[in-house]
Design a protein around this motif. Sequence first.
Motif, PDB file in Angstrom:
ATOM      1  N   ASN A  40      67.763  -5.007  57.011  1.00 22.73           N
ATOM      2  CA  ASN A  40      66.353  -5.342  56.761  1.00 22.73           C
ATOM      3  C   ASN A  40      65.423  -4.490  57.611  1.00 22.73           C
ATOM      4  OD1 ASN A  40      67.012  -7.303  54.885  1.00 22.73           O
ATOM      5  ND2 ASN A  40      67.046  -8.970  56.374  1.00 22.73           N
ATOM      6  N   LEU A  41      65.827  -4.229  58.875  1.00 23.00           N
ATOM      7  CA  LEU A  41      65.005  -3.386  59.743  1.00 23.00           C
ATOM      8  C   LEU A  41      64.923  -1.966  59.199  1.00 23.00           C
ATOM      9  CD1 LEU A  41      66.181  -4.559  63.289  1.00 23.00           C
ATOM     10  CD2 LEU A  41      63.919  -4.878  62.289  1.00 23.00           C
TER      11      LEU A  41
ATOM     12  N   LYS B 210      59.395   3.202  46.388  1.00 27.35           N
ATOM     13  CA  LYS B 210      59.490   2.160  47.404  1.00 27.35           C
ATOM     14  C   LYS B 210      60.446   1.056  46.983  1.00 27.35           C
ATOM     15  CE  LYS B 210      55.922   0.619  49.514  1.00 27.35           C
ATOM     16  NZ  LYS B 210      54.603   0.036  49.809  1.00 27.35           N
TER      17      LYS B 210
ATOM     18  N   GLU C 242      70.372  -8.304  59.286  1.00 23.13           N
ATOM     19  CA  GLU C 242      69.108  -8.050  59.972  1.00 23.13           C
ATOM     20  C   GLU C 242      68.887  -6.559  60.191  1.00 23.13           C
ATOM     21  OE1 GLU C 242      66.769  -9.324  64.101  1.00 23.13           O
ATOM     22  OE2 GLU C 242      68.733 -10.158  63.628  1.00 23.13           O
TER      23      GLU C 242
ATOM     24  N   ARG D 104      65.172  -1.102  56.076  1.00 24.09           N
ATOM     25  CA  ARG D 104      64.329  -1.137  54.884  1.00 24.09           C
ATOM     26  C   ARG D 104      62.843  -1.174  55.266  1.00 24.09           C
ATOM     27  NH1 ARG D 104      65.032  -2.735  49.528  1.00 24.09           N
ATOM     28  NH2 ARG D 104      67.219  -3.186  49.981  1.00 24.09           N
ATOM     29  N   ARG D 105      62.520  -2.016  56.283  1.00 26.70           N
ATOM     30  CA  ARG D 105      61.114  -2.106  56.710  1.00 26.70           C
ATOM     31  C   ARG D 105      60.639  -0.779  57.289  1.00 26.70           C
ATOM     32  NH1 ARG D 105      62.598  -7.413  58.354  1.00 26.70           N
ATOM     33  NH2 ARG D 105      62.954  -6.736  60.505  1.00 26.70           N
ATOM     34  N   GLN D 106      61.521  -0.089  58.033  1.00 23.96           N
ATOM     35  CA  GLN D 106      61.138   1.199  58.605  1.00 23.96           C
ATOM     36  C   GLN D 106      60.840   2.208  57.504  1.00 23.96           C
ATOM     37  OE1 GLN D 106      64.190   3.660  60.578  1.00 23.96           O
ATOM     38  NE2 GLN D 106      62.812   3.810  62.313  1.00 23.96           N
ATOM     39  N   ARG D 107      61.673   2.209  56.439  1.00 32.43           N
ATOM     40  CA  ARG D 107      61.439   3.118  55.335  1.00 32.43           C
ATOM     41  C   ARG D 107      60.130   2.791  54.623  1.00 32.43           C
ATOM     42  NH1 ARG D 107      64.900   1.339  52.109  1.00 32.43           N
ATOM     43  NH2 ARG D 107      63.361   0.186  50.928  1.00 32.43           N
ATOM     44  N   ASP D 108      59.884   1.488  54.420  1.00 29.19           N
ATOM     45  CA  ASP D 108      58.655   1.089  53.734  1.00 29.19           C
ATOM     46  C   ASP D 108      57.418   1.467  54.543  1.00 29.19           C
ATOM     47  OD1 ASP D 108      60.145   0.100  51.693  1.00 29.19           O
ATOM     48  OD2 ASP D 108      60.022  -1.999  52.314  1.00 29.19           O
ATOM     49  N   GLN D 109      57.516   1.343  55.888  1.00 31.39           N
ATOM     50  CA  GLN D 109      56.381   1.718  56.733  1.00 31.39           C
ATOM     51  C   GLN D 109      56.089   3.209  56.620  1.00 31.39           C
ATOM     52  OE1 GLN D 109      57.509   0.370  60.621  1.00 31.39           O
ATOM     53  NE2 GLN D 109      57.064  -1.782  60.186  1.00 31.39           N
TER      54      GLN D 109
ATOM     55  N   ASP E 292      54.475   3.821  53.279  1.00 32.48           N
ATOM     56  CA  ASP E 292      53.105   3.326  53.287  1.00 32.48           C
ATOM     57  C   ASP E 292      52.197   4.242  54.091  1.00 32.48           C
ATOM     58  OD1 ASP E 292      51.134   1.102  52.760  1.00 32.48           O
ATOM     59  OD2 ASP E 292      51.140   1.045  54.948  1.00 32.48           O
TER      60      ASP E 292
END
Length: 285
Positions: free
Chosen positions: A70-71, A171, A67, A73-78, A81
Amino acid sequence: MMMTEGIRNKAMVASFVLATMFSASASGQSPAPAPDSSTMTNLVIQVQELQDELRMLRGRLEEQTTELENLKRRQRDQYLDLDRRISDMRNAQPVTGAGQATTAGAQQAPTVSPTENAFVDAPADSPEVRAPMETASDVVALEQPEAQSQAAPVSAADEKADYDRAFQALKELRYADAAEEFQSFLEKYPNSEYADNAQYWLGESYYVTRNYDIALTAFQTLIKRFPDSSKSPDALLKIGYTHYELKQWDSARAALTQVQEQYPDTTLSRLAENRLRSMRMEGHY
């Protein structure tokens, strides 16, 4: 982690007691009165329960680790973006003169600074401090683009599509593809409004794959070619990081100190101070 260690210790103690009992019985020794069958059964059950609980805790630890990844990864993607959206905003915002109507098709020069505006309340996002990859990279150095006039007009849609394709590769963590796409973009559109961003992400593609010498050149090229770019402050910070990875302590200290002096009270300044503090603790100055 401490709870897991405690359970493991209890299981080891119980197993040792059982092993001692069985060993004494097998050798014919009688160091103490033999426990009755119910005691033996309880000890076996306790060992099994402790082992089951240990396995359960290990499973939870693995889930939490997944988890956390995953957090991250999501922070990097945000962040990536958000960088795209900022680029879109500055591309779409028209130029207006004092008391004059908006000129159709004109574009305003970039004024949005992701380092001093968008990321002030998100210190982990500007710029993303990625850990270098553990394995060697297959990213190869390409020649730096030379600014030159474009032979023929190009479609704005094609230009944006090429930038988006390179950004998408980044990304998706396809760093070799991203480096090649950004390099190709800079050669094809040297005067593009996205050229400074492309130059920065080119350096980032090399930095994360531990191609530090090439990354350093890319970041330095950005500051030289686009001194007024909103990406220049980020590039200066990454120059300090890159010198640090190359163990060029004096150059790293100089670049990080320059970040503090030029961009005080910003997220970049705090990141620079954190790295300088690490250098001091490591005895590099």
